[in-house]
Design an enzyme around this catalytic site. Structure first.
Site, PDB file in Angstrom:
ATOM      1  N   ILE A  95      -7.749   1.179  -1.702  1.00  0.00           N
ATOM      2  CA  ILE A  95      -6.908   0.927  -2.873  1.00  0.00           C
ATOM      3  C   ILE A  95      -7.782   0.249  -3.930  1.00  0.00           C
ATOM      4  O   ILE A  95      -8.287  -0.852  -3.728  1.00  0.00           O
ATOM      5  CB  ILE A  95      -5.709   0.037  -2.504  1.00  0.00           C
ATOM      6  CG1 ILE A  95      -4.876   0.714  -1.413  1.00  0.00           C
ATOM      7  CG2 ILE A  95      -4.866  -0.278  -3.737  1.00  0.00           C
ATOM      8  CD1 ILE A  95      -4.388   2.108  -1.748  1.00  0.00           C
ATOM      9  N   GLU A 128       1.119  11.454  -5.709  1.00  0.00           N
ATOM     10  CA  GLU A 128       2.117  12.395  -5.169  1.00  0.00           C
ATOM     11  C   GLU A 128       2.878  11.804  -3.986  1.00  0.00           C
ATOM     12  O   GLU A 128       4.101  11.900  -3.907  1.00  0.00           O
ATOM     13  CB  GLU A 128       1.467  13.722  -4.741  1.00  0.00           C
ATOM     14  CG  GLU A 128       0.290  14.190  -5.584  1.00  0.00           C
ATOM     15  CD  GLU A 128       0.636  14.589  -7.005  1.00  0.00           C
ATOM     16  OE1 GLU A 128       1.790  14.945  -7.270  1.00  0.00           O
ATOM     17  OE2 GLU A 128      -0.271  14.520  -7.864  1.00  0.00           O
TER      18      GLU A 128
END
Ligand SMILES: Cc1cc2nc3c(=O)[nH]c(=O)nc-3n(C[C@H](O)[C@H](O)[C@H](O)COP(=O)(O)OP(=O)(O)OC[C@H]3O[C@@H](n4cnc5c(N)ncnc54)[C@H](O)[C@@H]3O)c2cc1C
Lengths: 753, 327
Positions: free
Chosen positions: A644, A720
């Protein structure tokens, strides 16, 4: 708070750094496509057809032409010819079978509200008024706009016909339709309506012919290079003569991945009047002119053993497309790889209707497919009297059952665990309707999402200025996820510079090539290029420093020890070492040190591993038993998205996806009146996107373990998976609350009473 | 949007004169409905008479009633102390409408005169007898999920979208109007019309008449009131069905009751028979069910709004339960 903000600005990968352009955005200083003020700018308004299919018999423009301030009324009768349209074949960019609508090319009408004229005037109001005076008469043909009435027309997309290995081709693992002989089996149909692109920023463009063969567009797009290529081809001019600027994009979610008729209409208008033309779609036009998530019918057959092992899944899908383009998406991919079932059959079809072409919308395909698959998983768990999480664990797979390859990384079990704990999954009762809060029924649900961890190639330029700042340039875009911020953090970490010394410039086709911003692949691709460019820059600096007078100390050091200071380079382990920029630059004979690299997925990892991001969404809903109102009370989404880069913007992504999923599940769906082939819900009053009051307490958690096979950063992509699996999680929770299984979205009150 | 003239009179008489003289003139107050409709070409007035300079925004109590000026803002009324004290049902209904931004522009007069949200009314490419008399009703056999189950005609099945009006009709309000022939008072229940053969006429306001205020008589409906609005998102949507319920309860017996529905007819739908079925009965779910049954007599649905035949009575029960605080 301020201390925390201060602290968060170290800019290292993973830090929740504030957005580099946040201030520009909230103060209005960020310029969006429609906000450029060019001299002599005039305004264009589109006139849409009022039939769905046929041809224009007569178009009355005289009144509009005479209206005050009007400069031109352009129709198929007087439009400047677009050279590229003349070719028999005008393929889309990126290619789909068929060809995009050739605006004003002929008198054919192929969907309702198709642009049939554009009015150009000196002010927007005058253009809009004159547009209302344009009247067309038609020869009308019979149209088809109802997918469910046309399921039988579904066909295999051209791409799959040509290539049986295409992911769109029919797929079979084990025995075909084996679910029919299963011990416990279910068969169910699922429907999602068309969902419309409604980003805050309306689609807009300013088209400016700077010379007869030089075009500049300020365009809302996710693909500056793709757009450059498309318009260069249309107008038969060199790509270098087309400049596309999209510095800021106010949300796009996929609708900027295709070029649309209004863009070409503005370019045609600018050609005709010889002045820059601005065209901004109305909210209603967003429903017909810039794509949407297609209306899709699906059927799932599923079987399992009494102890909860899946034996077979058959998943069929028919999605709508237009008559002129074959839009396809990967609706069935998740079914092939998510669970261990030995027998899997998938069949993907599209059906051509007299509607405008759909386009990718966040979680394209997968979000649709996951609604069916993850609902069916919940139905099967219920049939087997198994906890749905336990059922998924019993069918968890450590290799890709589609191709037998190992996963590059898969930490979905960790996601399950984090999410189940945080939502309080143990409070869920297997028996629907058994938990109440006051008068409201309480239900828990879960849904899994996955999306391929894609990486493409991108070029990147890195420049060291005399002030010791670094500028990076790439023709990528930032449609809202915080791309620029993530790139600055990657560069800051790679170069060991504070983030405020780094500028990332994007959204301009004159910058080095990057792919369109889609498919959750921007950090994977462009982020890797940033890292590579920074390494290359450091190596170049190292060489240059070594060649300066007294450079021996640098030649003895490693490139990664180079420290960039104001005015000179130094070394991490020798603060006294100095190589002045003036000396470096003299070496280099330039005002700045600059490198341009190309970063590509390397090695054979792509062949060896299956690469996916994963998410799981846990939700708690309340349902009013008398009125059927559903309120999502709690959302916990956990994701395995590799490294991340920024906890804060990554969290924003998850939050936006969750809210999008709430809309998909509960409120969104555009309705066509098939008698007219025309949308009847086409504004934000009739088409309901969730409002703040619909967004509950939401929590997001990331596994945050790198995937070493996607790129050196270890990222896998987030955009997504933030939405994929959310709608079924809510549908499953509604079932748990009420015992009602809703297989047609959105789950509105009328379906629950 | 068409070209139009604009005037902003400071005297009520000037506004009425201008309005009476010109059939193509329209009053503009907050503009939140009229401007939207003009942008889409649904309404095409040639003259706008802006009444915002008229002194019509007072909220006051006189004798036995609360009087609210036509220009009082929806947001201001909903937060007004007097209104909260005397007519809390009205405040609830107003707060259920639109968004805070809109309520800060929208006026009381404009709210009751807002036009239907029927999709066919809004799209000039589709037939609508209300917009273009004689062109047909697109909704009758079209997408009529939001449409009427009471009082419709074969010319029009649209519903009135206002939340405020549902409360006002329940509360026996009166509309004060002023026109070329002087002032008159219209009971709220007679202000809006059923579509019949003239769906183009929403109300009984005559040409040249201006709404100046509404008056609401004091009553014992301060404690047991509830405005229930059912919609598919939590806020900022028009009602699928809404219910204004007001009870006066003594010793668990219903002494007096008011009940009205929104989203079911061309006008805010007062349910007097159902009220009668409540009065004198114990405040129980059983009583509410019976009243709801009475309320639904004569309801008829179309292809896409059949759910209202169940949602409406359920909502009545739920609203009454909440008003009475019966769990
Ligand atoms: C996005 C959106 C959502 C909304 N949601 C809701 C909702 O949930 N519930 C709800 O009830 N409403 C809702 N509304 C409607 C809103 O309440 C109305 O638009 C508003 O009340 C109209 O008031 P106005 O003062 O702006 O009227 P205007 O737009 O100025 O006028 C409306 C009409 O009234 C006439 N008029 C105004 N004042 C007078 C007067 N004093 N005398 C005679 N004629 C007059 C005008 O000529 C015009 O025909 C919504 C509106 C929008 C835009």
């Amino acid at each position: 708070m301020s201390e925390q903000l201060q602290k968060s600005q170290s800019g290292a990968i993973g830090e929740p750094m504030n957005r580099v352009d946040g201030r520009l955005k909230v103060t209005g200083a960020a310029k969006y496509s429609a906000e450029y003020e060019l001299p002599n700018l005039v305004h264009a308004v589109l006139v849409g057809s009022t039939i769905a299919k046929g041809s224009i018999k007569n178009i009355e423009t005289r009144q509009a032409e005479r209206a005050p301030g009007v400069l031109a009324v352009i129709t198929h009768l007087n439009s400047p010819k677009v050279p590229g349209f003349a070719e028999r074949d005008h393929p889309a960019e990126p290619p789909t079978a068929g060809q995009p609508l050739r605006v004003f090319h002929d008198n054919k009408v192929v969907f309702n509200d198709q642009p049939i004229a554009v009015v150009v005037a000196d002010t927007l109001e005058r253009a809009r008024y004159a547009a209302s005076l344009v009247k067309a008469q038609y020869d009308q043909d019979k149209h088809q706009t109802n997918l469910e009435a046309n399921l039988g027309q579904g066909y295999l997309p051209a791409q799959a016909k040509k290539n049986p290995k295409s992911p769109l081709a029919d797929y079979q693992r084990g025995e075909a339709d084996a679910y029919k002989n299963g011990a416990t089996k279910l068969e169910a149909e699922y429907v999602i309506p068309s969902e419309m692109h409604n980003p805050m920023e309306l689609q807009s463009i300013i088209a400016h012919w700077e010379a007869p063969d030089r075009l500049t567009v300020y365009d809302k797009t996710q693909a500056v290079i793709g757009t450059q290529r498309a318009f260069a081809k249309d107008w038969g001019i060199p790509e270098a003569n087309v400049k596309v600027i999209a510095t800021f994009v106010g949300g796009a979610f996929g609708n900027g991945l295709h070029n649309w008729p209004h863009e070409t209409a503005a370019i045609i208008a600018a050609k005709k009047v010889g002045r820059p033309v601005k065209l901004v779609l109305t909210r209603e036009q967003m429903f017909t002119m810039v794509g949407y998530r297609p209306y899709t019918w699906q059927k799932i057959g599923m079987s399992a053993t009494p102890d909860g092992k899946l034996t077979a899944i058959t998943h069929e899908s028919v999605g709508q497309t237009s008559t002129y383009e074959q839009f396809t998406e990967s609706t069935l991919q998740q079914t092939r790889m998510m669970y261990t079932a030995p027998n899997v059959t998938t069949r993907y079809r599209i059906a051509s209707l007299d509607v405008s072409t759909p386009v990718w919308m966040r979680g394209p395909g997968e979000a649709t497919g996951a609604f069916a698959l993850e609902s069916a998983m919940d139905e099967m768990a219920h049939a087997l009297n198994l906890d749905p999480l336990e059922f998924r664990l019993r069918n968890y797979t450590d290799t890709d059952p589609d191709n037998g390859k190992p996963w590059s990384t898969k930490y979905l079990k960790e996601c399950f665990q984090m999410g189940a704990e945080r939502i309080g999954w143990s409070n869920r009762k297997q028996q629907p309707g058994s938990v109440k809060s006051g008068e409201w029924l309480v239900g828990y649900g879960m849904g899994v999402g996955t999306f391929g961890a894609h990486r493409g190639s991108a070029k990147m330029k890195a420049i060291l200025t005399k002030k010791g700042t670094v500028v990076l340039q790439s023709a990528t875009t930032d449609i809202g996820p915080g791309t620029g911020t993530a790139m600055v953090q990657i560069a800051a970490t790679t170069l060991g510079l504070p983030p405020e010394k780094i500028t990332f410039q994007l959204g301009n086709s004159t910058f080095p090539t990057a792919p369109s911003q889609g498919g959750s692949s921007t950090v994977n691709t462009v982020g890797a290029a940033v890292q590579d460019a920074c390494i290359a820059l450091r190596e170049k600096l190292h060489q240059l420093a070594a060649a300066t007078p007294n450079g021996q100390v640098f030649s003895a050091a490693k490139p990664e020890d180079i420290v960039i200071m104001e005015g000179h380079l130094s070394l991490a382990n020798d603060k006294l070492a100095k190589a002045a920029y003036s000396d470096l630059l003299r070496q280099n004979n330039e005002a700045e040190v600059e490198v341009t690299i190309e970063s590509k997925p390397g090695g054979s990892d792509r062949d060896k591993y299956s690469m996916y991001s994963y998410s799981v969404h846990f939700v708690q809903v309340h349902v009013q038993p008398l009125t059927g109102e559903v309120r999502v009370k709690k959302v916990i989404s956990c994701a395995d998205a590799g490294t991340i880069v920024n906890q804060k913007t990554a969290g924003n992504q998850m939050m936006g996806g969750a809210v999008g999923g709430i809309g998909m599940a509960l409120t969104e769906g555009a309705v066509i009146d098939d008698r007219y082939g025309r949308y009847v819900t086409k504004d934000l009053a009739d088409y309901h996107v969730p409002v703040h009051a619909d967004a509950p307490n939401m929590e997001f958690a990331f596994v945050n373990k790198p995937d070493p096979h996607v790129n050196a950063l270890g990222t896998k992509g987030i955009g997504e998976i933030a939405i994929i699996g959310m709608a079924p999680a809510i549908a499953n929770a509604v079932f748990n609350a009420t015992g009602k299984r809703i297989r047609e979205l959105p789950i509105t009150p009328d379906k629950l009473i | 949007m068409n070209q139009f003239q604009y005037m902003r009179p400071t005297k009520q008489k000037a506004a009425i004169d201008a309005l009476a003289k010109d059939p193509n003139a329209k009053i503009i107050a907050g503009g939140t409905n009229l401007i939207d409709l003009m942008k889409r070409g649904v309404m095409t007035p040639l003259k706008l008479i802006d009444i915002n300079k008229l002194p019509l925004n007072k909220i006051e109590h006189e004798g036995n009633s609360t009087r609210i000026g036509a220009l009082a803002l929806n947001g201001a009324v909903a937060e007004d102390k007097l209104v909260l004290e005397k007519q809390p049902l009205l405040a609830q209904a107003l707060n259920a409408g639109a968004s805070a931004q809109l309520r800060n522009m929208a006026t009381v007069g404009g709210n009751m005169l807002q036009r239907t949200r029927c999709h066919y009314f809004y799209d000039t490419a589709l037939p609508c007898n209300k917009r273009e008399p004689g062109s047909g009703c697109g909704a009758l056999e079209g997408y009529n999920r939001m449409h009427a189950i009471f009082g419709f005609s074969d010319k029009c099945i649209a519903v009135h979208p206002s939340d405020m009006s549902v409360a006002l009709v329940a509360l026996d309000a009166t509309v004060l109007v002023s026109g070329p022939k002087g002032d008159r008072r219209i009971p709220f229940a007679e202000f809006h019309r059923l579509p019949g053969d003239t769906p183009q006429q929403d109300t009984n306001l005559a040409q040249g008449e201006l709404v100046t205020a509404v008056e609401i008589p004091d009553a014992a409906f301060t404690k047991h009131v509830h405005y229930l609005k059912v919609r598919e998102r939590a806020s900022y949507a028009f009602a699928l069905v809404s219910v204004a319920a007001a009870l006066s309860i003594d010793n668990n017996t219903i002494k007096d009751a008011r009940l009205a529905m929104g989203g079911v007819a061309h006008k805010p739908w007062r349910l007097t028979e159902a009220e009668k079925a409540l009065i004198g009965k114990p405040a129980t779910e059983e009583t509410f069910r019976q009243a709801a049954e009475v309320a639904m007599r004569g309801a008829k649905a179309f292809k896409y709004n059949a759910y209202k035949l169940k949602l409406a009575p359920n909502s009545i029960v739920q609203a009454l339960k909440t008003a009475a605080a019966v769990a």
